[in-house]
Motif scaffolding. Structure first.
Motif, PDB file in Angstrom:
ATOM      1  N   GLU A   1       0.841  -1.198   0.000  1.00 14.29           N
ATOM      2  CA  GLU A   1       0.000   0.000   0.000  1.00 14.29           C
ATOM      3  C   GLU A   1       0.878   1.251   0.000  1.00 14.29           C
ATOM      4  O   GLU A   1       1.841   1.347   0.757  1.00 14.29           O
ATOM      5  N   ASN A   2       0.580   2.178  -0.877  1.00 12.88           N
ATOM      6  CA  ASN A   2       1.313   3.445  -1.029  1.00 12.88           C
ATOM      7  C   ASN A   2       2.760   3.257  -1.499  1.00 12.88           C
ATOM      8  O   ASN A   2       3.594   4.123  -1.278  1.00 12.88           O
ATOM      9  N   GLU A   3       3.067   2.142  -2.143  1.00 12.45           N
ATOM     10  CA  GLU A   3       4.404   1.891  -2.670  1.00 12.45           C
ATOM     11  C   GLU A   3       4.378   2.114  -4.181  1.00 12.45           C
ATOM     12  O   GLU A   3       3.474   1.660  -4.865  1.00 12.45           O
ATOM     13  N   THR A   4       5.365   2.805  -4.707  1.00 11.66           N
ATOM     14  CA  THR A   4       5.446   2.993  -6.152  1.00 11.66           C
ATOM     15  C   THR A   4       5.842   1.681  -6.810  1.00 11.66           C
ATOM     16  O   THR A   4       6.435   0.807  -6.167  1.00 11.66           O
ATOM     17  N   TRP A   5       5.551   1.542  -8.099  1.00 10.08           N
ATOM     18  CA  TRP A   5       5.905   0.296  -8.775  1.00 10.08           C
ATOM     19  C   TRP A   5       7.420   0.136  -8.855  1.00 10.08           C
ATOM     20  O   TRP A   5       7.919  -0.977  -8.771  1.00 10.08           O
ATOM     21  N   THR A   6       8.149   1.244  -8.977  1.00 13.60           N
ATOM     22  CA  THR A   6       9.610   1.127  -9.035  1.00 13.60           C
ATOM     23  C   THR A   6      10.164   0.622  -7.702  1.00 13.60           C
ATOM     24  O   THR A   6      11.062  -0.218  -7.681  1.00 13.60           O
ATOM     25  N   ALA A   7       9.622   1.097  -6.603  1.00 16.42           N
ATOM     26  CA  ALA A   7      10.057   0.616  -5.286  1.00 16.42           C
ATOM     27  C   ALA A   7       9.692  -0.855  -5.108  1.00 16.42           C
ATOM     28  O   ALA A   7      10.470  -1.628  -4.540  1.00 16.42           O
ATOM     29  N   ALA A   8       8.516  -1.254  -5.616  1.00 13.82           N
ATOM     30  CA  ALA A   8       8.093  -2.655  -5.498  1.00 13.82           C
ATOM     31  C   ALA A   8       8.997  -3.578  -6.307  1.00 13.82           C
ATOM     32  O   ALA A   8       9.390  -4.643  -5.833  1.00 13.82           O
ATOM     33  N   VAL A   9       9.348  -3.170  -7.534  1.00 15.34           N
ATOM     34  CA  VAL A   9      10.242  -3.979  -8.362  1.00 15.34           C
ATOM     35  C   VAL A   9      11.606  -4.103  -7.686  1.00 15.34           C
ATOM     36  O   VAL A   9      12.170  -5.192  -7.578  1.00 15.34           O
ATOM     37  N   ARG A  10      12.123  -2.979  -7.201  1.00 22.47           N
ATOM     38  CA  ARG A  10      13.429  -2.976  -6.529  1.00 22.47           C
ATOM     39  C   ARG A  10      13.401  -3.902  -5.308  1.00 22.47           C
ATOM     40  O   ARG A  10      14.293  -4.724  -5.108  1.00 22.47           O
ATOM     41  N   ARG A  11      12.364  -3.755  -4.474  1.00 17.95           N
ATOM     42  CA  ARG A  11      12.235  -4.573  -3.258  1.00 17.95           C
ATOM     43  C   ARG A  11      12.154  -6.050  -3.611  1.00 17.95           C
ATOM     44  O   ARG A  11      12.860  -6.887  -3.036  1.00 17.95           O
ATOM     45  N   PHE A  12      11.317  -6.402  -4.574  1.00 19.57           N
ATOM     46  CA  PHE A  12      11.141  -7.795  -4.949  1.00 19.57           C
ATOM     47  C   PHE A  12      12.453  -8.382  -5.496  1.00 19.57           C
ATOM     48  O   PHE A  12      12.866  -9.476  -5.118  1.00 19.57           O
ATOM     49  N   CYS A  13      13.096  -7.642  -6.378  1.00 21.88           N
ATOM     50  CA  CYS A  13      14.336  -8.136  -6.994  1.00 21.88           C
ATOM     51  C   CYS A  13      15.442  -8.343  -5.965  1.00 21.88           C
ATOM     52  O   CYS A  13      16.151  -9.354  -6.008  1.00 21.88           O
TER      53      CYS A  13
ATOM     54  N   VAL B   1      13.673 -10.755  -2.618  1.00 16.55           N
ATOM     55  CA  VAL B   1      13.159 -12.091  -2.934  1.00 16.55           C
ATOM     56  C   VAL B   1      14.078 -12.820  -3.914  1.00 16.55           C
ATOM     57  O   VAL B   1      14.464 -13.956  -3.674  1.00 16.55           O
ATOM     58  N   LEU B   2      14.438 -12.173  -5.018  1.00 14.85           N
ATOM     59  CA  LEU B   2      15.257 -12.839  -6.031  1.00 14.85           C
ATOM     60  C   LEU B   2      16.757 -12.740  -5.763  1.00 14.85           C
ATOM     61  O   LEU B   2      17.543 -13.379  -6.438  1.00 14.85           O
ATOM     62  N   GLY B   3      17.145 -11.910  -4.797  1.00 13.74           N
ATOM     63  CA  GLY B   3      18.550 -11.831  -4.413  1.00 13.74           C
ATOM     64  C   GLY B   3      19.429 -11.044  -5.369  1.00 13.74           C
ATOM     65  O   GLY B   3      20.642 -11.238  -5.399  1.00 13.74           O
ATOM     66  N   PHE B   4      18.848 -10.124  -6.145  1.00 18.02           N
ATOM     67  CA  PHE B   4      19.631  -9.300  -7.066  1.00 18.02           C
ATOM     68  C   PHE B   4      20.503  -8.328  -6.280  1.00 18.02           C
ATOM     69  O   PHE B   4      20.124  -7.865  -5.201  1.00 18.02           O
ATOM     70  N   SER B   5      21.625  -7.972  -6.852  1.00 19.41           N
ATOM     71  CA  SER B   5      22.432  -6.895  -6.290  1.00 19.41           C
ATOM     72  C   SER B   5      21.717  -5.574  -6.561  1.00 19.41           C
ATOM     73  O   SER B   5      20.786  -5.508  -7.382  1.00 19.41           O
ATOM     74  N   GLU B   6      22.154  -4.509  -5.902  1.00 16.66           N
ATOM     75  CA  GLU B   6      21.569  -3.189  -6.143  1.00 16.66           C
ATOM     76  C   GLU B   6      21.761  -2.776  -7.605  1.00 16.66           C
ATOM     77  O   GLU B   6      20.839  -2.259  -8.235  1.00 16.66           O
ATOM     78  N   ALA B   7      22.939  -3.048  -8.167  1.00 16.74           N
ATOM     79  CA  ALA B   7      23.218  -2.694  -9.567  1.00 16.74           C
ATOM     80  C   ALA B   7      22.305  -3.462 -10.520  1.00 16.74           C
ATOM     81  O   ALA B   7      21.801  -2.903 -11.500  1.00 16.74           O
ATOM     82  N   ALA B   8      22.059  -4.740 -10.229  1.00 12.08           N
ATOM     83  CA  ALA B   8      21.191  -5.556 -11.085  1.00 12.08           C
ATOM     84  C   ALA B   8      19.753  -5.052 -11.025  1.00 12.08           C
ATOM     85  O   ALA B   8      19.074  -4.948 -12.061  1.00 12.08           O
ATOM     86  N   ALA B   9      19.277  -4.724  -9.824  1.00 11.20           N
ATOM     87  CA  ALA B   9      17.912  -4.208  -9.688  1.00 11.20           C
ATOM     88  C   ALA B   9      17.770  -2.880 -10.430  1.00 11.20           C
ATOM     89  O   ALA B   9      16.761  -2.645 -11.110  1.00 11.20           O
ATOM     90  N   GLU B  10      18.766  -2.024 -10.342  1.00 14.95           N
ATOM     91  CA  GLU B  10      18.712  -0.736 -11.048  1.00 14.95           C
ATOM     92  C   GLU B  10      18.727  -0.935 -12.556  1.00 14.95           C
ATOM     93  O   GLU B  10      18.049  -0.224 -13.288  1.00 14.95           O
ATOM     94  N   ARG B  11      19.491  -1.908 -13.058  1.00 20.04           N
ATOM     95  CA  ARG B  11      19.516  -2.180 -14.500  1.00 20.04           C
ATOM     96  C   ARG B  11      18.167  -2.677 -14.977  1.00 20.04           C
ATOM     97  O   ARG B  11      17.687  -2.282 -16.039  1.00 20.04           O
ATOM     98  N   LEU B  12      17.517  -3.527 -14.192  1.00 20.34           N
ATOM     99  CA  LEU B  12      16.188  -4.005 -14.568  1.00 20.34           C
ATOM    100  C   LEU B  12      15.188  -2.847 -14.581  1.00 20.34           C
ATOM    101  O   LEU B  12      14.369  -2.740 -15.497  1.00 20.34           O
ATOM    102  N   LEU B  13      15.259  -1.963 -13.592  1.00 25.71           N
ATOM    103  CA  LEU B  13      14.378  -0.797 -13.576  1.00 25.71           C
ATOM    104  C   LEU B  13      14.621   0.092 -14.791  1.00 25.71           C
ATOM    105  O   LEU B  13      13.674   0.597 -15.406  1.00 25.71           O
TER     106      LEU B  13
END
Length: 150
Positions: free
Chosen positions: A10-22, A25-37
């Motif tokens: 609730e009240n989370e942007t989709w970019t924050a949700a993708v970053r959080r999930f990646c 949950v999926l164990g991505f590095s910060e750089a990997a999550a940013e590249r996916l975004l």
């Protein structure tokens, strides 16, 4: 192709949700999550939204249980991301393997544990072939007629 379903809090942007999930949950590095975004933002040609009361096939069982009592409606954001082989290597083996495990430290209350306690939740994931996804009528595989494009 990989179709991933995740929940925005609730009240989370989709970019924050993708970053959080990646990352969580999926164990991505910060750089990997940013590249996916970044790739998501580049995918505007195949980006649309639609509403659905179908339970997404990759969402936890408690949503299905809740929908028996409370009608749930999902606002679905769909985007198709094209990734290079280098991106695939950055994002890690979980996107390249057919099956994989993830571990997440979380509250176990409600999972057969009496009272609040913390533990490790292990999930086994399996990517479906496009044929199997069609057979199962996976939500998000095809653009609905009432979808709104961007």
């Amino acid at each position: 192709p990989r179709i991933v379903t995740f929940i925005c809090l609730e009240n989370e942007t989709w970019t924050a949700a993708v970053r959080r999930f990646c990352q969580d949950v999926l164990g991505f590095s910060e750089a990997a999550a940013e590249r996916l975004l970044q790739a998501c933002h580049e995918a505007s040609d195949d980006t649309y939204m639609f509403r659905s009361s179908d339970i997404p096939s990759t969402v936890c069982h408690h949503h299905a249980a809740a929908s028996e009592e409370v009608p749930l409606v999902y606002d679905v954001l769909h985007f198709c991301v094209r990734l290079s082989k280098a991106d695939g290597l950055l994002l890690g083996p979980n996107l390249l393997q057919d099956t994989f495990l993830t571990e997440q430290t979380t509250q176990l209350h409600g999972l057969g544990v009496q009272g609040p306690s913390e533990g490790v939740l292990v999930r086994e994931w399996a990517w479906l072939s496009r044929k199997k996804a069609r057979e199962l009528a996976v939500l998000g595989l095809h653009r609905p007629q009432d979808a709104v494009g961007f």
